[in-house]
Scaffold this motif. Structure first.
Motif, PDB file in Angstrom:
ATOM      1  N   THR A  96       0.851  -1.183   0.000  1.00  0.00           N
ATOM      2  CA  THR A  96       0.000   0.000   0.000  1.00  0.00           C
ATOM      3  C   THR A  96       0.887   1.233   0.000  1.00  0.00           C
ATOM      4  N   THR A  97       0.693   2.107  -0.987  1.00  0.00           N
ATOM      5  CA  THR A  97       1.612   3.226  -1.206  1.00  0.00           C
ATOM      6  C   THR A  97       0.851   4.461  -1.662  1.00  0.00           C
ATOM      7  N   ASN A  98       1.472   5.623  -1.492  1.00  0.00           N
ATOM      8  CA  ASN A  98       0.892   6.839  -2.075  1.00  0.00           C
ATOM      9  C   ASN A  98       1.273   6.989  -3.538  1.00  0.00           C
ATOM     10  N   GLY A  99       2.129   6.106  -4.039  1.00  0.00           N
ATOM     11  CA  GLY A  99       2.416   6.051  -5.468  1.00  0.00           C
ATOM     12  C   GLY A  99       3.507   6.972  -5.967  1.00  0.00           C
ATOM     13  N   ILE A 100       3.977   7.886  -5.132  1.00  0.00           N
ATOM     14  CA  ILE A 100       4.938   8.878  -5.608  1.00  0.00           C
ATOM     15  C   ILE A 100       6.223   8.234  -6.115  1.00  0.00           C
ATOM     16  N   GLY A 101       6.698   7.189  -5.455  1.00  0.00           N
ATOM     17  CA  GLY A 101       7.954   6.558  -5.859  1.00  0.00           C
ATOM     18  C   GLY A 101       7.808   5.349  -6.762  1.00  0.00           C
ATOM     19  N   LEU A 102       6.596   5.060  -7.216  1.00  0.00           N
ATOM     20  CA  LEU A 102       6.389   3.825  -7.980  1.00  0.00           C
ATOM     21  C   LEU A 102       7.031   3.848  -9.365  1.00  0.00           C
ATOM     22  N   LYS A 103       7.104   5.002  -9.983  1.00  0.00           N
ATOM     23  CA  LYS A 103       7.645   5.059 -11.342  1.00  0.00           C
ATOM     24  C   LYS A 103       9.071   4.521 -11.393  1.00  0.00           C
ATOM     25  N   ARG A 104       9.858   4.784 -10.328  1.00  0.00           N
ATOM     26  CA  ARG A 104      11.246   4.338 -10.326  1.00  0.00           C
ATOM     27  C   ARG A 104      11.432   2.966  -9.676  1.00  0.00           C
ATOM     28  N   THR A 105      10.425   2.446  -8.987  1.00  0.00           N
ATOM     29  CA  THR A 105      10.612   1.200  -8.235  1.00  0.00           C
ATOM     30  C   THR A 105       9.744   0.042  -8.706  1.00  0.00           C
ATOM     31  N   ALA A 106       8.730   0.293  -9.524  1.00  0.00           N
ATOM     32  CA  ALA A 106       7.762  -0.747  -9.874  1.00  0.00           C
ATOM     33  C   ALA A 106       8.421  -1.968 -10.506  1.00  0.00           C
ATOM     34  N   THR A 107       9.313  -1.754 -11.451  1.00  0.00           N
ATOM     35  CA  THR A 107       9.943  -2.876 -12.147  1.00  0.00           C
ATOM     36  C   THR A 107      10.781  -3.720 -11.194  1.00  0.00           C
ATOM     37  N   ALA A 108      11.543  -3.054 -10.314  1.00  0.00           N
ATOM     38  CA  ALA A 108      12.378  -3.782  -9.361  1.00  0.00           C
ATOM     39  C   ALA A 108      11.528  -4.544  -8.352  1.00  0.00           C
ATOM     40  N   LEU A 109      10.431  -3.971  -7.927  1.00  0.00           N
ATOM     41  CA  LEU A 109       9.556  -4.644  -6.967  1.00  0.00           C
ATOM     42  C   LEU A 109       8.908  -5.880  -7.593  1.00  0.00           C
ATOM     43  N   VAL A 141       1.903  10.550  -8.808  1.00  0.00           N
ATOM     44  CA  VAL A 141       1.044   9.421  -8.439  1.00  0.00           C
ATOM     45  C   VAL A 141       0.449   8.779  -9.691  1.00  0.00           C
ATOM     46  N   ILE A 142      -0.062   9.604 -10.587  1.00  0.00           N
ATOM     47  CA  ILE A 142      -0.640   9.087 -11.830  1.00  0.00           C
ATOM     48  C   ILE A 142       0.407   8.304 -12.620  1.00  0.00           C
ATOM     49  N   ASP A 143       1.613   8.856 -12.740  1.00  0.00           N
ATOM     50  CA  ASP A 143       2.694   8.172 -13.471  1.00  0.00           C
ATOM     51  C   ASP A 143       3.102   6.884 -12.755  1.00  0.00           C
ATOM     52  N   GLY A 144       3.105   6.914 -11.432  1.00  0.00           N
ATOM     53  CA  GLY A 144       3.471   5.727 -10.674  1.00  0.00           C
ATOM     54  C   GLY A 144       2.497   4.593 -10.865  1.00  0.00           C
ATOM     55  N   MET A 145       1.219   4.909 -10.906  1.00  0.00           N
ATOM     56  CA  MET A 145       0.195   3.883 -11.119  1.00  0.00           C
ATOM     57  C   MET A 145       0.346   3.256 -12.501  1.00  0.00           C
ATOM     58  N   ALA A 146       0.602   4.088 -13.490  1.00  0.00           N
ATOM     59  CA  ALA A 146       0.803   3.558 -14.848  1.00  0.00           C
ATOM     60  C   ALA A 146       2.026   2.648 -14.901  1.00  0.00           C
ATOM     61  N   ALA A 147       3.084   3.041 -14.192  1.00  0.00           N
ATOM     62  CA  ALA A 147       4.298   2.212 -14.157  1.00  0.00           C
ATOM     63  C   ALA A 147       4.026   0.874 -13.479  1.00  0.00           C
ATOM     64  N   ALA A 148       3.227   0.882 -12.420  1.00  0.00           N
ATOM     65  CA  ALA A 148       2.875  -0.363 -11.728  1.00  0.00           C
ATOM     66  C   ALA A 148       2.086  -1.283 -12.650  1.00  0.00           C
ATOM     67  N   ARG A 149       1.151  -0.717 -13.380  1.00  0.00           N
ATOM     68  CA  ARG A 149       0.363  -1.514 -14.326  1.00  0.00           C
ATOM     69  C   ARG A 149       1.248  -2.116 -15.410  1.00  0.00           C
ATOM     70  N   GLU A 150       2.156  -1.308 -15.940  1.00  0.00           N
ATOM     71  CA  GLU A 150       3.043  -1.792 -16.998  1.00  0.00           C
ATOM     72  C   GLU A 150       4.011  -2.851 -16.488  1.00  0.00           C
ATOM     73  N   ALA A 151       4.388  -2.763 -15.210  1.00  0.00           N
ATOM     74  CA  ALA A 151       5.315  -3.741 -14.638  1.00  0.00           C
ATOM     75  C   ALA A 151       4.622  -5.056 -14.280  1.00  0.00           C
ATOM     76  N   GLY A 152       3.292  -5.068 -14.305  1.00  0.00           N
ATOM     77  CA  GLY A 152       2.557  -6.284 -13.983  1.00  0.00           C
ATOM     78  C   GLY A 152       2.176  -6.407 -12.522  1.00  0.00           C
ATOM     79  N   LEU A 153       2.215  -5.295 -11.772  1.00  0.00           N
ATOM     80  CA  LEU A 153       1.800  -5.311 -10.367  1.00  0.00           C
ATOM     81  C   LEU A 153       0.286  -5.134 -10.308  1.00  0.00           C
ATOM     82  N   THR A 154      -0.408  -6.117 -10.824  1.00  0.00           N
ATOM     83  CA  THR A 154      -1.845  -6.010 -11.025  1.00  0.00           C
ATOM     84  C   THR A 154      -2.595  -7.078 -10.244  1.00  0.00           C
ATOM     85  N   PRO A 155      -3.881  -6.825  -9.926  1.00  0.00           N
ATOM     86  CA  PRO A 155      -4.596  -5.592 -10.253  1.00  0.00           C
ATOM     87  C   PRO A 155      -4.112  -4.410  -9.425  1.00  0.00           C
ATOM     88  N   VAL A 156      -3.988  -3.270 -10.080  1.00  0.00           N
ATOM     89  CA  VAL A 156      -3.691  -2.038  -9.354  1.00  0.00           C
ATOM     90  C   VAL A 156      -4.990  -1.569  -8.707  1.00  0.00           C
TER      91      VAL A 156
END
Length: 329
Positions: A96-109, A141-156
């Motif tokens: 559970t995150t506010n999404g601010i750092g997801l764009k840079r961390t989604a793929t690694a997570l 946050v918006i960019d982070g959510m998109a990055a999570a979706r693209e990385a396969g961290l779904t369902p977002v």
């Protein structure tokens, strides 16, 4: 097994990794922030992994959710996820995150083994976001959510809190946007967990208010209790499906009877409920070189004493002293 006197079994572990956050949401903390936990008081990465291992291999936990504060601020997060993913049996893991750092961390997570994310987003309007969070980070946050979706961290999944006079009119817009983006939207009633203790039942946006607003634009069909299980959200099919929307009515329609959660704070305390006023110290046991069996027994004893409900409907209810950021959402 983490069972209580009412027969509930806790299989879902919420782990707070830090009390720090890079937003200052008005329903969570004051603008100046809080007195953060000192680093020596926080569980180390090794201690977190050990407790998760005990929970998974000794106590029947099958799901682990990493929370905060803001968990993406934890320097060792990716390593913690990777080590927990290697456990046998492997728990399902989310964040559970506010999404601010997801764009840079989604793929690694995702590579480390994280399964999915919940992202907090209360508004589609950048100016309202700035008012609610006291930070101009809506686009992140918006960019982070998109990055999570693209990385396969779904369902977002998207968590939204509606506040009087700020975003109470946005429920239909948020749902239309979530459906378009392929996200799963969950509205959460504002809970009495703010550091300022300013929460008031009067005037809060209730589940009934949210559903009434949504029905001005969408047809909602109840999914049913069989589908819900122990999930906190009541869910509805949107315009016949397949998309759904959920409402977590923690205040007006509590789900305590089906609760399957146990919680660890960032400083190693077991909490049986978000609204608990008592905690059990596992950090002291860890640091006194207690055996895994001793720690497991402490955890079992704590959960055995879990109360029947949150107490929100009791006139004598007292808000916990520790705010949401310290105990994990």
């Amino acid at each position: 097994m983490l069972i209580d006197t009412y027969g509930r079994v806790a299989t879902d572990l919420r782990v707070s990794l830090t009390d720090r956050c890079n937003l200052r949401c008005t329903y969570c903390m004051p603008e100046e922030g809080l007195q953060w936990l000192a680093k020596p008081d926080l569980l180390t990465d090794d201690e977190i992994v050990r407790l998760v291992r005990i929970a998974v291999t000794e106590l029947g936990v099958t799901e682990v959710r990493f929370t905060g504060g803001e968990p993406l601020l934890r320097p060792g997060l990716v390593g913690i996820v990777e080590r927990c993913a290697a456990l046998e049996p492997r728990p399902r893991m989310s964040l559970t995150t506010n999404g601010i750092g997801l764009k840079r961390t989604a793929t690694a997570l995702k590579a480390a083994g994280l399964d999915r994310v919940n992202v907090s987003l209360d508004t589609l309007r950048p100016e309202v976001f700035k008012t609610l969070t006291r930070r101009d980070r809506h686009h992140d946050v918006i960019d982070g959510m998109a990055a999570a979706r693209e990385a396969g961290l779904t369902p977002v999944k998207v968590n939204a809190v509606l506040m009087p006079g700020l975003n109470e009119d946005e429920a239909p817009d948020l749902l239309a946007w979530a459906v378009e983006q392929g996200y799963e939207l969950r509205f959460i009633e504002q809970m009495p967990l703010d550091a300022q203790h300013g929460w008031k039942r009067e005037g809060m946006i209730t589940a009934g208010d949210i559903l009434e607003s949504l029905r001005t634009r969408f047809e909602l069909t109840p999914e049913g209790s069989d589908e819900r299980g122990s999930a906190p959200a009541e869910r509805w099919l949107v315009d016949g499906g397949p998309h759904t929307v959920g409402v977590i009515a923690s205040v007006t329609r509590p789900f305590c009877r089906a609760c399957d959660r146990t919680r660890l704070t960032a400083d190693g305390q077991v909490r049986t409920c978000l609204f608990a006023t008592e905690e059990t110290d596992l950090r002291a046991a860890l640091r006194s070189e207690a055996a895994d069996t001793e720690i497991a027994d402490l955890w079992k004893k704590a959960m055995w004493g879990k109360k029947a409900g949150s107490g929100l409907d009791d006139p004598s209810f007292l808000q916990p002293e520790r705010p949401m950021s310290a105990i994990g959402g």
